[in-house]
Scaffold this motif. Structure first.
Motif: not given
Length: 542
Positions: A280-293, A408-411
């Motif tokens: 158990a060497n790691t810590v997980k952060f969520f900076a954001d969510g997901v594009v689909e939402n 997002l748009g194609v570009e």
């Protein structure tokens, strides 16, 4: 002493400075020597005839959720469903077959099956009107509930959107039934009864079955809460773990000040279990969510404008300061960052840690990296940040065309998943699957990494073909790249004297296989520390 000689096929060591060989000698789970020396020294060893096949280092999965993946098998089978009606029918059948279950809990439905990813509670009410139903979407950032579940959670038309969450509503203001992101999904999770511990330990066994059959012997569990740590520790004490796991302790911006005081204690509990397969060497952060939402954090707004620039989970410099505290504990930083604004915030946080705490071997990870601003691409190599990419996502499948590109748009969409750009920049590339969000089979992801095409071969020539990765680099990202992320580059991930004999035996050379055919490469056996952890029936994996 146990000695095994692997011979009779092609051996890929995974080292860029070493040519293929044709024999490996393993003694007591450790690679001793290769080639002619292996045959000479292993004359009396037990022999595994590779039968013209291919031997290579086993895979590691640098970002996944094995406990959740194992638990999916316990609930209704909604993942294979291709329509809302199929999901509702699967839930109805499961409920009828399990009349004593107080809550019906399952995962992972396809969020693209309803317009905008918005699912109505009334659809589930038609199947199960008298018990709570809670289904996680494929992304695990979204939950679909029936009306009883909403009632149990106290969610009504008067419930405001919580911090770090959204409660979509119908035109009349009533709650729809879809909950987005942790602040909203936690409202239901908080009132659900916990799973039986034996069921949870069995889920880890299910996950091991899944992974070992696909050649994976190490997994980064990228989202572990205190109850999950307890499950892993108990499994470790019982000797029930069959592969390597590293745990990433979840950092919640709403409760970080209290959480951080327990991280060292949780790491100690894992160490006290004294099982070499568990760390158990790691810590997980969520900076954001997901594009689909539309909760992935973007530098420029979404095309719809509904959520403007998306959602940042950590305001101001709070992510940088939290990362510094984690680094103070000697723990590895692992940040979920989907949008380009989130990636920049994650890089800024790591840069802050390096500046304040000084140099050390910290190997920080930013997972997913779906969209990266051009100005930030070179920062990965400069800061030694591991971009842990999910190569399977780099294709124009229904998820991409129905939900992602319109937002997002194609570009901008065509700048997603710059895998080769990062690799050639010198960034220490690693691969993962995010299973059960998507397939945990490495060859499914490698097929896309090396083609940028769907399984149907679309588009011809590949989507954003300049990001196609050579096959050996893709294999390395799933082997040596994963080992580097795990601080295990001297232990596994390559076949070299002194390394653990974590191996997979394939029926053919993947480097000589067409990209779209890579998922059909059969795994004949998987070895952990020289011992068979998986064997295909009749010598081949069907």
């Amino acid at each position: 002493m146990s000695a095994t000689l692997f011979t009779g096929g092609v051996v890929w060591t995974g080292r860029h400075d070493q040519a293929d060989t044709d024999a490996v000698l393993v003694v007591d789970g450790v690679v001793v020597t290769l080639g002619d020396d292996a045959r000479t020294q292993g004359a009396q060893a037990e022999t595994v005839d590779l039968a013209g096949g291919f031997l290579m280092p086993s895979f590691g999965d640098g970002h996944a959720h094995p406990l959740y993946g194992g638990l999916e098998a316990v609930g209704p089978a909604v993942r294979p469903c291709t329509s809302v009606d199929e999901i509702v029918l699967a839930v109805k059948q499961y409920a009828e077959e399990h009349p004593d279950e107080e809550w019906i809990v399952g995962a992972s439905y396809d969020g693209s099956l309803a317009p905008g990813g918005l699912f109505d509670a009334r659809w589930l009410d038609a199947a199960v009107p008298d018990r709570p139903v809670v289904l996680r979407a494929w992304d695990y950032h979204t939950v679909w509930c029936n009306s009883v579940a909403l009632e149990r959670a106290g969610i009504t038309a008067d419930t405001p959107d919580p911090v770090l969450g959204e409660i979509p509503r119908r035109d009349d203001g009533s709650v729809l039934g879809t909950l987005r992101e942790w602040g909203a999904t936690d409202l239901v999770m908080a009132v659900m009864p916990p799973r039986d511990e034996q069921v949870r330990i069995a889920a880890l066994d299910t996950a091991a079955d899944y992974y070992l059959a696909r050649g994976v012997t190490w997994v980064q569990d990228a989202w572990v809460e205190p109850a999950d740590v307890a499950t892993y520790v108990e499994a470790a004490r019982r000797g029930a773990l069959r592969m390597r796991f590293n745990l990433a302790l979840y950092a919640d911006p709403r409760h970080f000040d209290s959480q951080v005081t327990h991280f060292a204690e949780q790491r100690r509990a894992v160490a006290d279990a004294a099982n070499p397969l568990l760390t158990a060497n790691t810590v997980k952060f969520f900076a954001d969510g997901v594009v689909e939402n539309e909760t992935g954090a973007l530098l420029q707004p979404y095309c719809s404008g509904l959520h403007s620039h998306g959602m940042r989970n950590w305001e101001g410099d709070s992510l940088a300061e939290a990362a510094r505290q984690v680094d103070d504990l000697g723990l590895q930083i692992h940040i979920h960052a989907i949008g380009d604004a989130a990636v920049r915030q994650a890089l800024d946080a790591i840069e802050h840690v390096v500046r304040v705490n000084g140099p050390r071997d910290r190997r920080p990870v930013i997972a997913h990296c779906q969209l990266i601003d051009d100005a930030d691409l070179a920062r990965f190599a400069a800061l030694g940040v591991i971009p842990n990419m999910q190569p399977l996502w780099a294709q124009l499948d229904a998820l991409m065309t129905v939900l992602t590109v319109p937002r997002l748009g194609v570009e901008r969409a065509d700048k997603q998943y710059p895998i080769r750009t990062l690799d050639t920049s010198g960034a220490p590339l690693g691969f993962g699957s995010d299973w059960p969000v998507s397939s945990g089979a490495p060859f499914d992801g490698i097929a896309v990494a090396t083609s940028r095409r769907t399984s149907d071969g679309e588009p011809d020539g590949g989507w954003t073909p300049h990001e196609i990765l050579p096959i050996e680099r893709a294999l390395s990202a799933y082997t040596a790249g994963a080992a580097n992320q795990a601080f295990a580059d001297n232990d596994w991930g390559v076949l070299t004297p002194g390394a653990s004999a974590d191996l997979i035996w394939l029926d053919r050379d993947p480097r000589a296989t067409a990209p779209l055919d890579l998922p059909t490469v059969a795994i004949r056996a998987t070895y952990l520390r020289g011992a068979p952890a998986y064997r295909a029936e009749n010598g081949a994996d069907s």
